[in-house]
Motif scaffolding. Structure first.
Motif, PDB file in Angstrom:
ATOM      1  N   ALA A 564       0.827  -1.207   0.000  1.00 34.39           N
ATOM      2  CA  ALA A 564       0.000   0.000   0.000  1.00 34.39           C
ATOM      3  C   ALA A 564       0.862   1.258   0.000  1.00 34.39           C
ATOM      4  O   ALA A 564       0.591   2.218  -0.734  1.00 34.39           O
ATOM      5  N   VAL A 565       1.917   1.268   0.818  1.00 32.16           N
ATOM      6  CA  VAL A 565       2.808   2.439   0.878  1.00 32.16           C
ATOM      7  C   VAL A 565       3.442   2.698  -0.486  1.00 32.16           C
ATOM      8  O   VAL A 565       3.448   3.829  -0.993  1.00 32.16           O
ATOM      9  N   GLN A 566       3.984   1.644  -1.117  1.00 32.61           N
ATOM     10  CA  GLN A 566       4.666   1.818  -2.401  1.00 32.61           C
ATOM     11  C   GLN A 566       3.705   2.250  -3.507  1.00 32.61           C
ATOM     12  O   GLN A 566       4.039   3.087  -4.349  1.00 32.61           O
ATOM     13  N   LEU A 567       2.500   1.681  -3.499  1.00 33.16           N
ATOM     14  CA  LEU A 567       1.528   2.032  -4.532  1.00 33.16           C
ATOM     15  C   LEU A 567       1.073   3.482  -4.411  1.00 33.16           C
ATOM     16  O   LEU A 567       0.993   4.208  -5.411  1.00 33.16           O
ATOM     17  N   ILE A 568       0.767   3.897  -3.204  1.00 30.76           N
ATOM     18  CA  ILE A 568       0.312   5.277  -3.009  1.00 30.76           C
ATOM     19  C   ILE A 568       1.416   6.271  -3.376  1.00 30.76           C
ATOM     20  O   ILE A 568       1.160   7.302  -4.014  1.00 30.76           O
ATOM     21  N   LEU A 601      -4.068   3.671   3.612  1.00 27.91           N
ATOM     22  CA  LEU A 601      -4.952   4.386   2.696  1.00 27.91           C
ATOM     23  C   LEU A 601      -5.648   5.559   3.395  1.00 27.91           C
ATOM     24  O   LEU A 601      -5.778   6.650   2.819  1.00 27.91           O
ATOM     25  N   ARG A 602      -6.082   5.350   4.624  1.00 29.34           N
ATOM     26  CA  ARG A 602      -6.759   6.441   5.345  1.00 29.34           C
ATOM     27  C   ARG A 602      -5.797   7.598   5.602  1.00 29.34           C
ATOM     28  O   ARG A 602      -6.167   8.772   5.470  1.00 29.34           O
ATOM     29  N   LYS A 603      -4.584   7.275   5.974  1.00 23.53           N
ATOM     30  CA  LYS A 603      -3.596   8.320   6.220  1.00 23.53           C
ATOM     31  C   LYS A 603      -3.285   9.086   4.936  1.00 23.53           C
ATOM     32  O   LYS A 603      -3.172  10.321   4.936  1.00 23.53           O
ATOM     33  N   ALA A 604      -3.154   8.357   3.821  1.00 20.51           N
ATOM     34  CA  ALA A 604      -2.855   9.005   2.543  1.00 20.51           C
ATOM     35  C   ALA A 604      -4.021   9.884   2.096  1.00 20.51           C
ATOM     36  O   ALA A 604      -3.821  10.978   1.557  1.00 20.51           O
ATOM     37  N   ALA A 605      -5.266   9.418   2.309  1.00 20.10           N
ATOM     38  CA  ALA A 605      -6.436  10.195   1.897  1.00 20.10           C
ATOM     39  C   ALA A 605      -6.500  11.532   2.611  1.00 20.10           C
ATOM     40  O   ALA A 605      -6.994  12.528   2.062  1.00 20.10           O
ATOM     41  N   PRO A 610      -1.222  15.783  -3.779  1.00 21.40           N
ATOM     42  CA  PRO A 610      -1.934  15.619  -5.057  1.00 21.40           C
ATOM     43  C   PRO A 610      -1.677  14.249  -5.688  1.00 21.40           C
ATOM     44  O   PRO A 610      -0.548  13.806  -5.797  1.00 21.40           O
ATOM     45  N   GLY A 611      -2.733  13.592  -6.102  1.00 20.76           N
ATOM     46  CA  GLY A 611      -2.619  12.273  -6.715  1.00 20.76           C
ATOM     47  C   GLY A 611      -2.704  11.166  -5.690  1.00 20.76           C
ATOM     48  O   GLY A 611      -3.489  10.225  -5.838  1.00 20.76           O
ATOM     49  N   CYS A 612      -1.892  11.250  -4.655  1.00 22.19           N
ATOM     50  CA  CYS A 612      -1.906  10.227  -3.602  1.00 22.19           C
ATOM     51  C   CYS A 612      -3.209  10.263  -2.821  1.00 22.19           C
ATOM     52  O   CYS A 612      -3.850   9.216  -2.599  1.00 22.19           O
ATOM     53  N   ALA A 613      -3.593  11.462  -2.379  1.00 20.92           N
ATOM     54  CA  ALA A 613      -4.786  11.593  -1.550  1.00 20.92           C
ATOM     55  C   ALA A 613      -6.028  11.127  -2.301  1.00 20.92           C
ATOM     56  O   ALA A 613      -6.862  10.385  -1.758  1.00 20.92           O
ATOM     57  N   GLU A 614      -6.166  11.544  -3.552  1.00 21.38           N
ATOM     58  CA  GLU A 614      -7.340  11.183  -4.325  1.00 21.38           C
ATOM     59  C   GLU A 614      -7.391   9.681  -4.604  1.00 21.38           C
ATOM     60  O   GLU A 614      -8.462   9.064  -4.526  1.00 21.38           O
ATOM     61  N   THR A 619     -10.210   4.640  -3.540  1.00 20.19           N
ATOM     62  CA  THR A 619     -10.159   3.227  -3.161  1.00 20.19           C
ATOM     63  C   THR A 619     -11.035   2.967  -1.942  1.00 20.19           C
ATOM     64  O   THR A 619     -11.771   1.968  -1.884  1.00 20.19           O
ATOM     65  N   LEU A 620     -10.981   3.845  -0.957  1.00 22.86           N
ATOM     66  CA  LEU A 620     -11.797   3.674   0.247  1.00 22.86           C
ATOM     67  C   LEU A 620     -13.284   3.798  -0.068  1.00 22.86           C
ATOM     68  O   LEU A 620     -14.113   3.049   0.485  1.00 22.86           O
ATOM     69  N   VAL A 621     -13.625   4.733  -0.968  1.00 18.66           N
ATOM     70  CA  VAL A 621     -15.031   4.876  -1.372  1.00 18.66           C
ATOM     71  C   VAL A 621     -15.523   3.584  -2.014  1.00 18.66           C
ATOM     72  O   VAL A 621     -16.657   3.138  -1.803  1.00 18.66           O
ATOM     73  N   GLY A 622     -14.659   2.957  -2.796  1.00 22.25           N
ATOM     74  CA  GLY A 622     -15.015   1.688  -3.420  1.00 22.25           C
ATOM     75  C   GLY A 622     -15.294   0.597  -2.408  1.00 22.25           C
ATOM     76  O   GLY A 622     -15.986  -0.388  -2.716  1.00 22.25           O
ATOM     77  N   ARG A 623     -14.775   0.753  -1.189  1.00 22.18           N
ATOM     78  CA  ARG A 623     -15.017  -0.216  -0.120  1.00 22.18           C
ATOM     79  C   ARG A 623     -16.189   0.216   0.771  1.00 22.18           C
ATOM     80  O   ARG A 623     -16.446  -0.398   1.800  1.00 22.18           O
ATOM     81  N   GLY A 624     -16.887   1.284   0.352  1.00 21.98           N
ATOM     82  CA  GLY A 624     -18.037   1.745   1.121  1.00 21.98           C
ATOM     83  C   GLY A 624     -17.685   2.689   2.248  1.00 21.98           C
ATOM     84  O   GLY A 624     -18.521   2.987   3.106  1.00 21.98           O
TER      85      GLY A 624
END
Length: 719
Positions: A564-568, A601-605, A610-614, A619-624
């Motif tokens: 998750a860290v590397q992807l974000i 993901l929550r910390k990044a959001a 820019p880019g990372c937060a969105e 992704t979190l929205v996709g999980r509800g």
């Protein structure tokens, strides 16, 4: 690049169409210019540089020439040979180039990068480390066939020297010329006088920053429209595949009759076997080899005879070269250094110990197969009568690249499935005038038949030949010659023909062939150790199944939290490249469900980067889950960013993306068109304008709404 950091390249330079083959092995600094390589080849083969020449990449068609010479050049395809290094055109071992000297005699040389050795010493010496067969002075002898005629005449001292080579033949006879006496040390001394200089001209191709207005190519550079069209297929990766274990592949390669026989012949030469001046086994020894090694079992004619009849047939043998079951593996053994000849005697060569091992025999099989496949682009080798070729006005250029299309299509077929030749013929014919389409179909079928023979011989493919194959070829030929009348009045459905499917060994061999031609041919699972940007860039070219396999393996290799860290981190930035990575990252991020990954993901959001937060928030929205600080704007931002990546590559890439993803993207655009101008993404205006332009023919109303929204973006920014 400093002299201390330049690798040394080991090249094998072979003069095509010579038998026995004439070749030289040289080492040189990898940053040597092609212009200097020209000088090296001239020295290696005794040319006097009195004719024009050019280099060519066999499968892309790009050519490199002496720009100071009076040669007609194609501004799209041709570049200055002093603008590029050997390493730029041969980045990988096994890569090949063609060098043609004297466009009348057509002396063709094949250049193969055999090895990349440790960095060269500061003296930058060019060295000859091996070779085979001496070269007489051969300028203006008519090409390879003329050279062979000269050598035959020199050997036949009792016959008058033939025209038009009388003076040359008599001179060589007087000098006692021996074609088997190659003097490596003498050539090495000559090469020592050459300076392997780096390029002296401007680079052949512009970088992305230096080419405003061009289109970004998947090779990482920017090309103008015309050039990019021709290079597109060269840089598009083929689908990822899985290979059998190398030990299994090596064992399969050893079972191929030509390979096995070449190795047995080399071992049979222990103690020495006498050869002729043309480096063939003397007839009595040829007969002995066929009998002792039971090579007759590989010859349909000989194997059908009773033992006494076979002995009688072999007794009439005038030359060892008259039997394919002996000649073909013998030539392979010589060319691969399995056998070396000195003072008229053949013995096991320096290459035999290395080749006898598992890796060595697999490399031998690959090199032999590649040599054969390269010949598929030779019009004369396709089995069409010369008079017919002349009647149709066909030339060698007509088949350029067709073999690569056939082989690439075969490689793309999933394991265990057959190549759909009818589908491929249809794709090749699409958009062509009828006469040209029929010609392409004829060439394709001829290449397919030749490829089937080669691949079957090397056990690289299973082949089934349909009962109507010959009728299909005849029908097309008659069609082209105007014998059958108008094709529109008849049934144009292709008749059943040759079917092929790759064996595991063939999959490996074609992959090596494609890699040598500069095609990216990935393996399933090879991205497990890659960093996140590399993974995401590669996934853009993967199909859904292959991408899922890579994603699963990549995440498992490092764990969900670190993944998750590397992807974000790889999603940062608002330029088009970053948008493409976010496009590829979405399905990877969707796989993350462990608490540690969700915390990342929550910390990044909430980070505001820019880019990372969105990306994290979407992704979190996709999980509800609705992340704090993100509202309706997030949906608009995600839609614009989704389209921004393809648009940043090229206008055509954007149009293709809309066509492929229309079912999912168009409803979102329809829903949000009137409000998208409010999106704070920096590419909003560009995306809306492009979408409105490309959707005009498909949905006029939606296109108009998008253009109106784009106008509002511009007005808002001006205020």
């Amino acid at each position: 690049m400093t002299a201390e950091s330049v690798p040394t390249y080991q090249l094998k330079i072979a003069l095509r169409d010579t038998s026995p083959p004439v070749w030289r092995r040289v080492t040189l600094p990898a940053d040597t210019s092609l212009g200097c390589l020209h000088d090296i080849i001239q020295t290696c083969f005794g040319w006097d540089d009195s004719h024009l020449h050019s280099f060519a990449e066999p499968r892309s068609g790009r050519q490199f020439a002496d720009f100071d010479a009076p040669l007609d050049r194609d501004p799209v395809r041709d570049a200055d040979e002093e603008s590029v290094t050997v390493a730029e055109l041969l980045p990988h071992e096994g890569g090949r180039l063609e060098y043609t000297y004297d466009f009348g005699d057509d002396w063709r040389h094949q250049i193969t990068l055999e090895k990349s050795l440790p960095t060269s010493a500061p003296d930058r010496r060019v060295r000859c480390t091996g070779g085979r067969r001496a070269m007489p002075y051969a300028e203006d002898t008519g090409g390879a066939w003329g050279l062979q005629a000269v050598l035959d005449a020199v050997a036949d001292r009792g016959a008058p020297a033939p025209e038009p080579w009388t003076d040359l033949v008599e001179t060589l006879r007087e000098e006692g010329f021996d074609p088997a006496d190659f003097d490596r040390e003498a050539l090495d001394r000559e090469l020592a006088g050459l300076d392997p200089r780096p390029p002296t001209a401007a680079p052949a191709r512009q970088s992305a920053a230096a080419a405003p207005g061009g289109r970004r190519c998947s090779c990482g550079e920017v090309h103008d429209d015309e050039y990019d069209e021709g290079l597109a297929a060269e840089f598009v990766p083929v689908r990822p595949v899985s290979l059998a274990p190398r030990a299994e592949l090596a064992a399969a390669a050893r079972r191929v009759p030509r390979i096995a026989t070449a190795l047995r012949l080399a071992d049979w030469c222990r103690g020495g076997r006498a050869v002729t001046s043309r480096e063939m086994l003397k007839p009595a020894l040829g007969r002995l080899a066929v009998q002792e090694l039971e090579l007759w079992a590989q010859d349909d004619e000989l194997s059908a005879l009773r033992p006494a009849e076979r002995d009688e047939r072999l007794a009439r043998l005038r030359s060892s070269g008259d039997l394919p079951c002996l000649d073909s593996p013998w030539c392979l053994a010589l060319d691969a250094d399995l056998v070396e000849i000195s003072a008229g005697t053949a013995r096991p060569g320096a290459g035999l110990p290395a080749t006898a091992g598992g890796e060595g025999v697999l490399e031998l099989w690959c090199r032999a197969l590649e040599d054969e496949l390269d010949g598929l682009d030779d019009l004369g080798a396709l089995g069409l009568p010369p008079l017919l070729l002349a009647a149709l006005g066909m030339q060698d250029e007509d088949v350029d690249g067709l073999a690569a299309v056939v082989l690439r299509a075969l490689y793309e077929v999933p394991d265990g499935e057959w190549l759909d030749t009818a589908l491929l013929v249809g794709a090749l014919r699409e958009g062509l005038p009828e006469q040209e389409a029929r010609l392409v179909e004829l060439l394709f079928l001829q290449i397919l038949d030749q490829a089937a023979l080669l691949l079957a011989e090397y056990q690289a493919a299973e082949v089934e030949t349909g009962p109507e194959t010959g009728r299909e070829h005849d029908r097309i030929l008659l069609d082209l010659l105007g014998v059958m009348g108008n094709t529109e009045d008849g049934d144009d459905t292709p008749l059943p023909g040759t079917r092929l499917r790759l064996t595991p060994l063939g999959r490996h061999g074609l992959r090596e062939y494609l890699l040598a031609g500069g095609v990216h041919a990935p393996l399933v699972g090879e991205l497990a150790d890659a960093d996140a940007p590399t993974l995401l860039d590669a996934l853009l070219d993967y199909d859904q199944d292959a991408a899922h396999t890579e994603i699963t393996g990549w995440i498992s290799h490092r764990g969900q939290g670190p993944a998750a860290v590397q992807l974000i981190d790889a999603c940062a930035g608002l330029e088009a490249d970053a948008a493409l990575r976010r496009l590829a990252a979405a399905p990877v991020l969707a796989e993350l469900d462990e608490p540690r990954a969700l915390a990342v993901l929550r910390k990044a959001a909430a980070s505001g980067v820019p880019g990372c937060a969105e990306s994290a928030a979407i992704t979190l929205v996709g999980r509800g889950e609705i992340p704090e600080g993100h509202g309706p704007e997030l949906r608009r931002w995600g839609l614009v960013d989704h389209l921004w990546g393809p648009l940043g590559v090229a206008d055509e890439a954007f149009a293709t993306f809309l066509d492929q993803e229309g079912d999912s993207v168009l409803p979102l655009l329809e829903q949000a068109a009137d409000d998208l101008w409010r999106c704070e993404h920096p590419a909003t205006e560009a995306v809306l304008e492009a979408a409105g332009r490309h959707l005009r023919a498909r949905d006029k109303a939606l296109a108009k709404r998008l253009r109106r929204s784009a106008t509002k973006v511009g007005s808002q920014r001006r205020r």
